[in-house]
Scaffold this motif. Structure first.
Motif, PDB file in Angstrom:
ATOM      1  N   SER A 181       2.509  -3.314  -5.251  1.00  0.00           N
ATOM      2  CA  SER A 181       3.323  -2.473  -6.130  1.00  0.00           C
ATOM      3  C   SER A 181       2.906  -1.015  -6.018  1.00  0.00           C
ATOM      4  CB  SER A 181       3.187  -2.937  -7.585  1.00  0.00           C
ATOM      5  OG  SER A 181       1.884  -2.660  -8.071  1.00  0.00           O
ATOM      6  N   PHE A 182       3.776  -0.152  -6.514  1.00  0.00           N
ATOM      7  CA  PHE A 182       3.480   1.285  -6.541  1.00  0.00           C
ATOM      8  C   PHE A 182       2.232   1.545  -7.389  1.00  0.00           C
ATOM      9  CE2 PHE A 182       6.245   5.325  -6.034  1.00  0.00           C
ATOM     10  CZ  PHE A 182       5.128   6.060  -5.670  1.00  0.00           C
ATOM     11  N   HIS A 183       2.150   0.884  -8.540  1.00  0.00           N
ATOM     12  CA  HIS A 183       1.007   1.071  -9.429  1.00  0.00           C
ATOM     13  C   HIS A 183      -0.303   0.672  -8.750  1.00  0.00           C
ATOM     14  CE1 HIS A 183      -1.310   1.321 -13.094  1.00  0.00           C
ATOM     15  NE2 HIS A 183      -1.621   0.040 -13.051  1.00  0.00           N
ATOM     16  N   SER A 184      -0.243  -0.288  -7.831  1.00  0.00           N
ATOM     17  CA  SER A 184      -1.445  -0.741  -7.125  1.00  0.00           C
ATOM     18  C   SER A 184      -2.034   0.341  -6.227  1.00  0.00           C
ATOM     19  CB  SER A 184      -1.128  -1.981  -6.285  1.00  0.00           C
ATOM     20  OG  SER A 184      -0.626  -3.031  -7.088  1.00  0.00           O
ATOM     21  N   LEU A 185      -1.262   1.387  -5.962  1.00  0.00           N
ATOM     22  CA  LEU A 185      -1.725   2.458  -5.078  1.00  0.00           C
ATOM     23  C   LEU A 185      -2.530   3.532  -5.800  1.00  0.00           C
ATOM     24  CD1 LEU A 185       1.564   3.076  -3.034  1.00  0.00           C
ATOM     25  CD2 LEU A 185      -0.405   1.707  -2.352  1.00  0.00           C
ATOM     26  N   LEU A 190      -5.818   8.395  -5.568  1.00  0.00           N
ATOM     27  CA  LEU A 190      -6.901   9.255  -6.051  1.00  0.00           C
ATOM     28  C   LEU A 190      -7.766   9.700  -4.865  1.00  0.00           C
ATOM     29  CD1 LEU A 190      -8.705  10.585  -8.164  1.00  0.00           C
ATOM     30  CD2 LEU A 190      -9.829   8.359  -8.489  1.00  0.00           C
ATOM     31  N   VAL A 191      -8.092   8.767  -3.989  1.00  0.00           N
ATOM     32  CA  VAL A 191      -8.839   9.117  -2.779  1.00  0.00           C
ATOM     33  C   VAL A 191      -8.032  10.096  -1.936  1.00  0.00           C
ATOM     34  CG1 VAL A 191      -9.827   8.210  -0.635  1.00  0.00           C
ATOM     35  CG2 VAL A 191     -10.080   6.918  -2.765  1.00  0.00           C
ATOM     36  N   LEU A 195      -9.011  13.779  -0.388  1.00  0.00           N
ATOM     37  CA  LEU A 195      -8.924  14.000   1.052  1.00  0.00           C
ATOM     38  C   LEU A 195      -8.048  15.214   1.375  1.00  0.00           C
ATOM     39  CD1 LEU A 195      -8.562  10.324   2.329  1.00  0.00           C
ATOM     40  CD2 LEU A 195     -10.500  11.855   2.730  1.00  0.00           C
ATOM     41  N   ALA A 196      -6.949  15.383   0.623  1.00  0.00           N
ATOM     42  CA  ALA A 196      -6.083  16.543   0.839  1.00  0.00           C
ATOM     43  C   ALA A 196      -6.837  17.835   0.564  1.00  0.00           C
ATOM     44  CB  ALA A 196      -4.845  16.449  -0.057  1.00  0.00           C
ATOM     45  N   ILE A 325      -6.690   9.588   7.462  1.00  0.00           N
ATOM     46  CA  ILE A 325      -6.802   8.648   6.340  1.00  0.00           C
ATOM     47  C   ILE A 325      -5.804   9.017   5.253  1.00  0.00           C
ATOM     48  CG2 ILE A 325      -8.323   7.755   4.539  1.00  0.00           C
ATOM     49  CD1 ILE A 325     -10.680   8.214   6.402  1.00  0.00           C
ATOM     50  N   GLN A 326      -5.677  10.332   4.968  1.00  0.00           N
ATOM     51  CA  GLN A 326      -4.756  10.732   3.913  1.00  0.00           C
ATOM     52  C   GLN A 326      -3.305  10.481   4.291  1.00  0.00           C
ATOM     53  OE1 GLN A 326      -2.618  13.738   3.198  1.00  0.00           O
ATOM     54  NE2 GLN A 326      -2.574  13.503   0.983  1.00  0.00           N
ATOM     55  N   VAL A 327      -2.962  10.671   5.557  1.00  0.00           N
ATOM     56  CA  VAL A 327      -1.572  10.449   5.953  1.00  0.00           C
ATOM     57  C   VAL A 327      -1.193   8.977   5.839  1.00  0.00           C
ATOM     58  CG1 VAL A 327      -1.835  10.046   8.448  1.00  0.00           C
ATOM     59  CG2 VAL A 327       0.169  11.226   7.601  1.00  0.00           C
ATOM     60  N   SER A 328      -2.174   8.089   5.941  1.00  0.00           N
ATOM     61  CA  SER A 328      -1.874   6.666   5.735  1.00  0.00           C
ATOM     62  C   SER A 328      -1.468   6.402   4.292  1.00  0.00           C
ATOM     63  CB  SER A 328      -3.085   5.813   6.129  1.00  0.00           C
ATOM     64  OG  SER A 328      -4.182   6.047   5.264  1.00  0.00           O
ATOM     65  N   ALA A 329      -2.125   7.092   3.333  1.00  0.00           N
ATOM     66  CA  ALA A 329      -1.753   6.944   1.927  1.00  0.00           C
ATOM     67  C   ALA A 329      -0.366   7.507   1.668  1.00  0.00           C
ATOM     68  CB  ALA A 329      -2.786   7.638   1.039  1.00  0.00           C
TER      69      ALA A 329
END
Length: 458
Positions: A181-185, A190-191, A195-196, A325-329
Motif C-alpha cells: 500500500s501507499f501507506h506502507s511506503l 522518510l529515508v 537521501l534527497a 537509492i532515492q530514485v527507486s523510492a
C-alpha cells in the motif's frame, strides 16, 4: 499565497469531519488496499517530498541555462509559489468534500464528482495514469544512468551498455513494486527525504569545488542558438521546471491520511516545500554557476568531465549511490496509481488483502507493469525530453489548471473577488503554457530522435 475556503458547511457539521451528509460509498479494492487511510500529516510530508523532490531536480541547471540567470531564477520562484498555492487549493477542496461525507481518494474521483463522470473517466483518469507511468519510465531510465556512472567510475573502459543497467534497475523495481500500500511506503519515503538532501548537498558542494578549482571549465552564461531556438528552449525550460515541481498525485497522498484530515495536508506541504527550496535552488544556482550554458540534461554528467572525472571518485560514487537509492523510492511512489487501478480491476475487496486470491494477481500485474516500463526506458534514453513532454501534456493540466477549476466550481467565489481572478489567470496562463510547451517538447524530441537510436548507449 493562500486561499481561504468559504464557510460552506453548516454549523451542525462544522468541525465534524466525519459527519455524514451523504451515504458513504463502499470502497473498491484499489481504495481499500492501496490507498489505506492510516497516516499522519508527517507521513503525508514524507510522501509529498518523495513525489516532488526527485532526481529530476538534477536537470534544473540545464533548464536555467536555457533561460539565463534572470529568467531561470524568476521561473524557479514563480513555479514554487504557484504550485504551493495550487496544492493548497486541492487540499481545501478535498477537505470540503470530506466534511460533507464524500471523501474523494483519487484525482479522477474529484473530477467525476465536481465536473461530471466523463471528466473523471475519459480525461483526468487517463491523463494521470499516463503521466504517472511516464514518471516510472523516466525513473527507471535515470536509475540505469546512475548505475552506469557508478560502473564507469570503477571500470572506465567497461563495455556494458546503458540499457543493461536500466534492466538491472528494473529488476530492483520488481521487488519494490510489491510493497502492498501507499501507506506502507512511509518509512522508505522518510529515508528518501534524507537521501534527497544528501545528494543535493553533494551536487552543490561538487559544483562549488569545480567552479573554484584551477581546472574550472570556461563559463558562458549567455543563451545560445538562433532566436527561434531560444524561444523554444525557454518554453522547454519552463516545462522542465514545472515538471520538477509537479506531483500529480496529491489526492492519492491525502487519501493516506487518517481522518479527520482537516489542516494536515497543509502541514505536510510545509515540510515538503522546506525541503524543495533547500534542494532546488542550491542545485540549480550552483550547477549553472559552475558550468554555465554547458550544463547538461543531468548535472551528474558534467561531473564526469570530457576525459576524466572532475571530482574524486569516492565523492562521485557516494553521490550516485544516494541518487540511485532515492530514485527507486520515487519510482515506486509513482507506481501507486497503476497499482491502485490493478487492485480495483482484479482484486476482491471481500477477501483479505493477503489471501491467495488477491496476492497472485497483484504479483502478476505489478510485475508486468514494471517489465513494460523498463522496456520503454531501455528503448528511449531521452531523460530530458521525457521530463519536458510529461510537464507539457500532463503535469501542467493536473497541477496548475484543474485545481483552479475545482476550487472555483466547488466554492463559487464571487467574480469580483481576487481569488477568482487569480485562479482564472493561472488556469488560462497554464493552458497556453501547456499548448506551447507541448509543441516545444515534441519538437525537441523529434530533433533528438535524429541523433539517437533505440537502445542508445548515452
Amino acid at each position: 499565497m493562500l486561499a481561504v475556503a468559504p464557510n460552506s458547511v453548516t454549523e451542525s457539521t462544522t468541525g465534524k469531519e466525519d459527519a455524514v451528509l451523504h451515504p458513504p460509498k463502499e470502497l473498491d479494492a484499489g481504495a481499500l488496499f492501496v490507498l489505506k487511510s492510516r497516516g499522519s500529516w508527517v507521513h503525508c510530508g514524507y510522501h509529498l517530498t518523495t513525489s516532488i523532490v526527485a532526481p529530476s531536480l538534477l536537470s534544473l541547471p540545464f533548464a536555467v541555462g536555457l533561460q539565463g540567470w534572470v529568467g531561470g531564477v524568476v521561473c524557479l520562484i514563480l513555479a514554487g509559489l504557484v504550485t504551493f498555492y495550487s496544492y493548497n487549493l486541492l487540499s481545501m477542496v478535498l477537505e470540503h468534500h470530506a466534511q460533507l461525507g464524500q471523501r474523494q481518494l483519487r484525482f479522477r474521483d474529484m473530477a467525476r464528482d465536481i465536473l461530471g463522470p466523463r471528466w473523471g473517466k475519459y480525461v483526468v483518469g487517463p491523463l494521470q495514469f499516463g503521466i504517472c507511468y511516464g514518471a516510472v519510465i523516466a525513473g527507471v531510465l535515470l536509475g540505469g544512468q546512475c548505475l552506469k556512472f557508478i560502473y564507469l567510475l570503477s571500470n572506465p573502459n567497461g563495455t556494458m551498455k546503458l540499457y543493461e543497467f536500466t534492466i538491472i534497475f528494473g529488476v530492483l523495481m520488481l521487488f519494490l513494486a510489491q510493497i502492498p500500500s501507499f501507506h506502507s511506503l512511509r518509512h522508505l519515503n522518510l529515508v528518501s527525504l534524507f537521501l534527497a538532501l544528501a545528494y543535493s548537498a553533494c551536487v552543490t558542494a561538487g559544483s562549488i569545488y569545480i567552479g573554484f578549482s584551477k581546472n574550472a571549465p570556461n563559463r558562458d552564461y549567455s543563451v545560445n542558438g538562433s532566436q527561434e531556438n531560444r524561444v523554444f528552449g525557454a518554453v522547454n525550460a519552463v516545462s522542465i521546471i514545472v515538471t520538477t515541481y509537479a506531483c500529480g498525485i496529491v489526492p492519492e497522498i491525502q487519501a493516506t491520511i487518517a481522518p479527520p484530515v482537516k489542516g494536515k495536508m497543509f502541514k505536510g506541504l510545509c515540510v515538503c516545500y522546506a525541503v524543495i527550496f533547500t534542494t532546488f535552488f542550491s542545485v540549480a544556482i550552483s550547477g549553472y554557476w559552475a558550468f554555465g550554458n554547458q550544463a547538461m540534461g543531468t548535472i551528474l554528467a558534467n561531473f564526469m568531465g570530457n576525459q576524466k572525472p572532475l571530482l574524486p571518485t569516492w565523492f562521485l560514487l557516494m553521490t550516485n549511490v544516494f541518487t540511485v537509492i532515492q530514485v527507486s523510492a520515487v519510482t515506486v511512489v509513482y507506481l501507486q496509481p497503476t497499482n491502485e487501478v490493478f487492485e480495483k480491476l482484479f482484486a476482491d475487496p471481500n477477501q483479505d488483502q493477503f489471501s491467495n486470491r488477491n496476492v497472485v494477481p497483484r504479483l502478476f500485474f505489478r510485475s508486468i507493469s514494471v517489465i513494460v516500463g523498463t522496456l520503454f526506458a531501455a528503448m528511449l534514453p531521452f531523460f530530458g525530453d521525457i521530463m519536458a513532454i510529461l510537464g507539457a501534456f500532463g503535469f501542467i493540466p493536473l497541477d496548475l489548471i484543474f485545481p483552479m477549476v475545482f476550487y472555483n466550481v466547488t466554492f463559487k467565489p464571487s467574480k469580483r473577488s481576487l481569488v477568482f481572478w487569480v485562479n482564472t489567470l493561472i488556469a488560462a496562463a497554464s493552458s497556453v503554457l501547456s499548448a506551447v510547451g507541448a509543441v516545444a517538447s515534441v519538437r525537441q524530441t523529434v530533433l533528438d530522435a535524429k541523433t539517437y537510436r533505440l537502445f542508445a548507449n548515452i
